[in-house]
Structures are given as structure tokens and as C-alpha cells.
Design an enzyme around this catalytic site. Sequence first.
Site, short mmCIF file in Angstrom:
data_model
loop_
_atom_site.label_atom_id
_atom_site.label_comp_id
_atom_site.label_asym_id
_atom_site.label_seq_id
_atom_site.Cartn_x
_atom_site.Cartn_y
_atom_site.Cartn_z
N GLU A 1 -4.76 -6.15 15.10
CA GLU A 1 -4.31 -4.95 14.60
C GLU A 1 -5.25 -3.81 14.67
O GLU A 1 -5.03 -2.67 14.83
CB GLU A 1 -3.57 -5.00 13.23
N HIS B 1 -5.82 -32.57 18.58
CA HIS B 1 -4.63 -33.49 18.97
C HIS B 1 -3.42 -32.37 19.21
O HIS B 1 -2.50 -32.83 19.49
CB HIS B 1 -4.33 -34.07 17.84
N GLY C 1 -4.84 -1.66 5.01
CA GLY C 1 -4.10 -2.70 4.45
C GLY C 1 -4.83 -4.29 4.98
O GLY C 1 -4.95 -4.96 4.01
N ARG C 2 -5.25 -4.09 6.11
CA ARG C 2 -5.75 -5.57 6.74
C ARG C 2 -7.27 -5.78 5.86
O ARG C 2 -7.98 -6.75 6.52
CB ARG C 2 -5.81 -5.80 8.11
N LYS D 1 9.76 -0.79 13.99
CA LYS D 1 10.12 -0.56 12.66
C LYS D 1 11.29 0.45 12.72
O LYS D 1 12.41 0.19 12.25
CB LYS D 1 9.14 -0.03 11.49
N LYS E 1 0.76 -1.17 0.07
CA LYS E 1 0.00 0.00 0.07
C LYS E 1 0.85 1.25 -0.07
O LYS E 1 0.64 2.23 -0.84
CB LYS E 1 -0.89 -0.15 1.29
N GLU F 1 10.74 -4.74 4.30
CA GLU F 1 10.77 -6.08 4.02
C GLU F 1 10.34 -6.36 2.43
O GLU F 1 10.93 -7.28 1.81
CB GLU F 1 9.96 -7.17 4.89
#
Length: 561
Positions: A386, A420, A300-301, A528, A237, A243
Amino acid sequence: MTSTTAWTSEAWKALAEHKAEVSPPTFSVAAALADDDGRLDKLCVAFPDSATADATGDAEEDVAGIGLLADFSKHLVTERTVELFGELAAAMDFNALRAAMFAGEHVNVTEDRAVGHVALRTPEAYKCLYDDGASSSFDFAEDGAEAVGTVLAQMKAFADSVRSGTWKGATGKAIASVVNIGIGGSDLGPAMVVGALAPYAKDELDMHFVANVDPSNLTEALAKCDRETTLFIVCSKTFTTAETLANANAAKAWLLDPAGGLDDAAVAAHFVAVSTNSDGVAGFGIDPANMFAFSDWVGGRYSVWGPIGLSVMLAVGPEAFGRFLAGAHAVDEHFLTAPLASNIPFLMGTLDLWYTNFFGYTSHAVLPYDHNLGRFAAYLQQLTMESLGKGVTRDGVPLPPHLVTSGSVVFGEPGTPAQHSFMQLLHQGQVVPADFLVAASSHAAIGTQHEMLVANAVAQAEALMVGKSHDDPARAFSGNRPTTTFMYRKLTPATLGALIAFYEHAVFTVAALLGLNAYDQFGVELGKKLASAIVDDFAAASTDGHDVSTARIMQHYLALR
Ligand SMILES: O=P(O)(O)OC[C@H]1O[C@H](O)[C@H](O)[C@@H](O)[C@@H]1O
């Protein structure tokens, strides 16, 4: 909008007083169900509902075919509880806030932005604020539809060309591998949806998702790719995420490695970008004609519905992507029109707030009984944590830590493996409200295995509710452990779109009732910033300026590397 703080409202006080009436062990859900006071009908909601049933087509793949039942009957609530949820909604101006979001008002107050993901689902339906600053709002059907419709058409044309083999790599070969490079909302949505809709994916197109700056991630993907037939989608965005830019530059270096025989001109055929930042895209060397743009009023999310979903459209095709959008749009209509007492996202959100703030059940398990939903919980972690992991209201009022919990800790894995793994704790340890998601039929068929899967999902919810007494305390189950079950016909694009939208609007509900801004994320910035400084410190082999603990671990790294 109200300036009331939720926790000082009369409705909050009434909920606190009411809690004793629905608290174990005095209150038993199983007993309440046995009373047959119409509890089931009041706490089981069908979707699509009447508001959406007519506009939803008739094929199994359409919204009409979703056939979902949202079963809230196993929760620690009575009809009175739901009434009090409604009173809290009234106290916090829930309806006005919901209308404001759909109208494109700047409900993301700290960033002065609209929240427009609902407009991506069907731009003709909603007015949304166009973030040009000049107009207070615009008619999406005239202005915004043009913007969203244009990008959707651009995405469709591109997807058709790649899927048909018309789009060629630098040496004239069709694309066989797609590598989506992005992180957070630019990865989790596309990766989860492509995995969930694997039965709909085009066999000839291998999809890879690279998010982590750990070189193992990109290395693993590139080992399966051929330079001449690989397309990179750089999703960001902001187009500033460290990264993503590191991975994108490494991917470009791989493409242009002299051993591969391709020159700089190859970038145009093997790189496209999805971003709001055209300058950043051009600066990287991607032709703006190969950029799929979106606006900053898409968080973004909350962005998989637009160009960030390009890898989804490449994998499953434009038609299935359209049904994905339609499923979410039908939920938008439900959220806008269903009475709160039978409003699925409202009930999901208020139950989350009920348990975290009044029972101290601050974790939430998401248990999809579906192998293809392996990344669903991870996706919901960003969407919910978030959005709701905040310390102040949208007016800047601190949340009293001893009194208010803004968001639960979400985790989960598909069933039956979860049984499990960590289900022991859910049965006999702390109480963790859980969501079960299960399809009545599967895309895969091996004997009666799918029926075994469904039986296990149903059994887990039953066991958590009914429990089991035993003379040996180590073998006793308390029961009364609240769960929601979402059962639907099949995991289709429309169903998946609906499920995601349910959770998006449940997040909206919690935020509205607590007075939070669900749409900023300043909490990700400090880490960051510090990481950027430490990268420089490592380069200088220095630990100056850090506390002794951080300096010690840095020194250990410098000694080992
Ligand atoms: O899409 P981008 O701008 O690269 O951002 C990617 C991610 O990083 C940010 O730090 C936020 O945590 C996320 O909300 C966002 O989705």
C-alpha cells in the site's frame, strides 16, 4: 528536494551497467564468499549497533538483548554495488528526505501531512509537525510529547484497569474478552502483534479481531463471548470505513439485544474507540471520554505504535508495550545514524529496488520461522504494497512501466510449512528474493524441535544460494538465489518492534530512491466508491449503468441470492 527522476540519474545508469558484474550464472555468490575478500564482515550487520547499544538496558528483554544479525551476504551484490546504492541515495537527496520526515515536515505531499509514526515510539526524541496548520513545526518534547505522552498515559491507565478487573461491564463483571473491530492498518498491526507476542499475553483475556464485513467474522468472535464480560474496541482512523461501522453497529446490536437484558447505558462500559474523528465516535454513541485519539500524521499502516495498539497493550501489558516501542525507537536511531553501507533498512530497501528494477525479480517472500509470526507477511503486505504500489512520483511524474517497478509483490508464510507449500518455486522456478526471520531460542520447548526449525531456516538459505548440479535437469538447482537472514536471540517485544521498524524504513528507502510518496493510498478509493453504488443497486435489484460483464455477474447474484 531534488526533481531528478531516479531512472534518468547517472547513478541509475551506473547500476544498470554494473548489473552484469553480479548477474548469474557468471557471478556466483558462493564463489564470492569463498574469495574471503571481507565480504562477510561488510554484508553482515549486527543490531543493536554502537549508536544504540548504550541506551538499551541490559536485560534479555531489553533492546540490548535483541542480539540480531542481519545477513545480506547471500545477495547478488559486491562492495561496488553498495557504493552505487549510495550514489543513487545522494542523487535522490535521501539524507535530506530522511531528516525532513524525522523533523515532521509534510513529506506526505499529496495529503499535505507530516509522517510522524517515529514520534510515537519516544516523543521526547523527535520534533514532529503538529498538524494544526499554524506552525511549521513544533518541539515534540514540549508540545507533541504532551499529546503522545498523554494518550500513552490514557492507554496505560485503561489497560491497567481492564487487566486488573477494576474496569467493570454493565452488570459489574470484569472484562474477559476483547473484540478489536477494525480493518487494514486498524486490524493487521494489532492482530499480528498480539499473535506474535502470545507468550506475553494475559491468560484471562481472550483477544478477538474482526475486520471482514463477511458476517462470519463477527459471528465467529461473538460465539466465544459473553455480553457481560466483553469489551469492544472500535478502531478506525477516519471512523468512516464501511466495514468497520457495519461490524461495530452489529456488535452494538448484539450487546443490546433485549434477550441480553442490557440497555443503552451498557455501551459506555463495553465500547471504546480509537480514532482521529471525535465527531464520528460521538455519533456512534461512544462517550468521547472513552476515545483514544491520534492525529492524521500517523498513517494507518504505520499506526500500531499508538492508540491503534490499544489491544496489544491490553493483551501484553504496558511494560511489554513500552519495550515494543523501545525496539522500534532503537531502529530509528540506527536508521538515522548508521552509515548507509551498514544501515539495515537502507540495505533492505535498496536490495528490493535492485531486484525489482534491474533483475525483474518483482516478488518478495517473507519467511518467518516462527509459528507466532503467522500474520507477519500479511502485515507487511499492507505496509509495503500500500506504500509502494504507486504509478507516479511525489511530483506527479508517471513511472515508465517498462522501466520502473515501484514495489514488489510480497507474500509469505511461516517456515517450516512454507517448505511443504511454495518453496519448490523458489528453488527451481522464478527467482524470488526472500527474507528468513529466525530466533535462536523459542518461548516453547519440546525436545530439540526448535533446533530443527533453525536448521531448516539455515538450510533453505544455503540451498537457495549454493544450489546443486545434477545430470537430470529436473533434479538440478541453479542456486544464486538471493536471501537475507535475520537471526535474533528470541522474539521479544523489543525484537518485534525492531523488525517492524526495519521494514518501515526499508519502505521509506525505496520510496525516497524512486521519488515516490509512500504515505498516501488513493488507489483504495475507487473500489470503495463502486461497492457503495452496487450495494444500492442490489437493494434495488438493478444492474443499470454497469458494463455488460459486471451486469451479468450482478444478475447471477440476484438470481441466486
Ligand atoms: O482506520 P480506518 O480509517 O478505518 O482505515 C482502515 C484502512 O482502510 C483504508 O481504506 C486504507 O486501505 C488503509 O490504509 C486503512 O488502514
